[in-house]
Motif scaffolding. Structure first.
Motif, PDB file in Angstrom:
ATOM      1  N   GLN A  72       1.026  -9.488 -26.368  1.00 12.18           N
ATOM      2  CA  GLN A  72       0.077 -10.417 -26.996  1.00 12.18           C
ATOM      3  C   GLN A  72      -0.267 -11.579 -26.087  1.00 12.18           C
ATOM      4  O   GLN A  72       0.599 -12.069 -25.385  1.00 12.18           O
ATOM      5  N   CYS A 101      -6.076  -7.837 -27.700  1.00 18.93           N
ATOM      6  CA  CYS A 101      -5.552  -6.982 -28.759  1.00 18.93           C
ATOM      7  C   CYS A 101      -6.167  -7.383 -30.092  1.00 18.93           C
ATOM      8  O   CYS A 101      -6.052  -8.531 -30.514  1.00 18.93           O
ATOM      9  N   SER A 160       0.243  -4.856 -30.179  1.00 24.66           N
ATOM     10  CA  SER A 160       0.617  -4.931 -28.764  1.00 24.66           C
ATOM     11  C   SER A 160       1.863  -5.783 -28.553  1.00 24.66           C
ATOM     12  O   SER A 160       2.022  -6.847 -29.153  1.00 24.66           O
ATOM     13  N   SER A 208      -1.249   0.011 -27.807  1.00 20.97           N
ATOM     14  CA  SER A 208      -0.582   0.323 -29.073  1.00 20.97           C
ATOM     15  C   SER A 208      -1.548   0.645 -30.216  1.00 20.97           C
ATOM     16  O   SER A 208      -1.135   1.160 -31.238  1.00 20.97           O
ATOM     17  N   CYS A 243      -4.033  -6.355 -24.909  1.00 20.56           N
ATOM     18  CA  CYS A 243      -3.809  -4.975 -25.348  1.00 20.56           C
ATOM     19  C   CYS A 243      -2.821  -4.251 -24.425  1.00 20.56           C
ATOM     20  O   CYS A 243      -2.874  -4.399 -23.206  1.00 20.56           O
ATOM     21  N   ASP A 244      -1.935  -3.465 -25.032  1.00 18.60           N
ATOM     22  CA  ASP A 244      -1.040  -2.601 -24.253  1.00 18.60           C
ATOM     23  C   ASP A 244      -1.215  -1.132 -24.643  1.00 18.60           C
ATOM     24  O   ASP A 244      -0.405  -0.292 -24.284  1.00 18.60           O
TER      25      ASP A 244
END
Length: 80
Positions: free
Chosen positions: A35, A27, A32, A41, A38-39
């Motif tokens: 952490q 990220c 995100s 966001s 990355c998700d």
């Protein structure tokens, strides 16, 4: 992208055990909930995550303040 555009996700790096040959998505935006990874966001922010493949199996410290000059690795920027 400037450092002003990213959210500081934390004040300390996150230790991660990487596996050689595995792909990771770090990220870069700080938004995100997963952490230091990355998700999704970042969508709509203009900030893209950093995709990398681990060269070897090892423990590393990934940046959580998102100010590092050596992404995704921590360079101590969180101290300033």
């Amino acid at each position: 992208m400037s450092h002003a555009d990213v959210h500081r996700a934390g004040d300390t790096p996150i230790k991660v055990d990487l596996i050689a040959g595995e792909t990771y998505v770090w990220c870069a935006c700080g938004r995100s909930a997963a952490q230091p990874f990355c998700d999704g966001s970042h969508k709509g922010t203009g900030i893209d995550p950093l995709v990398f493949v681990a060269r070897k199996s090892e423990a590393v410290f990934l940046c959580n303040c998102k100010q590092t000059l050596t992404p995704p690795l921590c360079d101590g920027s969180h101290k300033s």
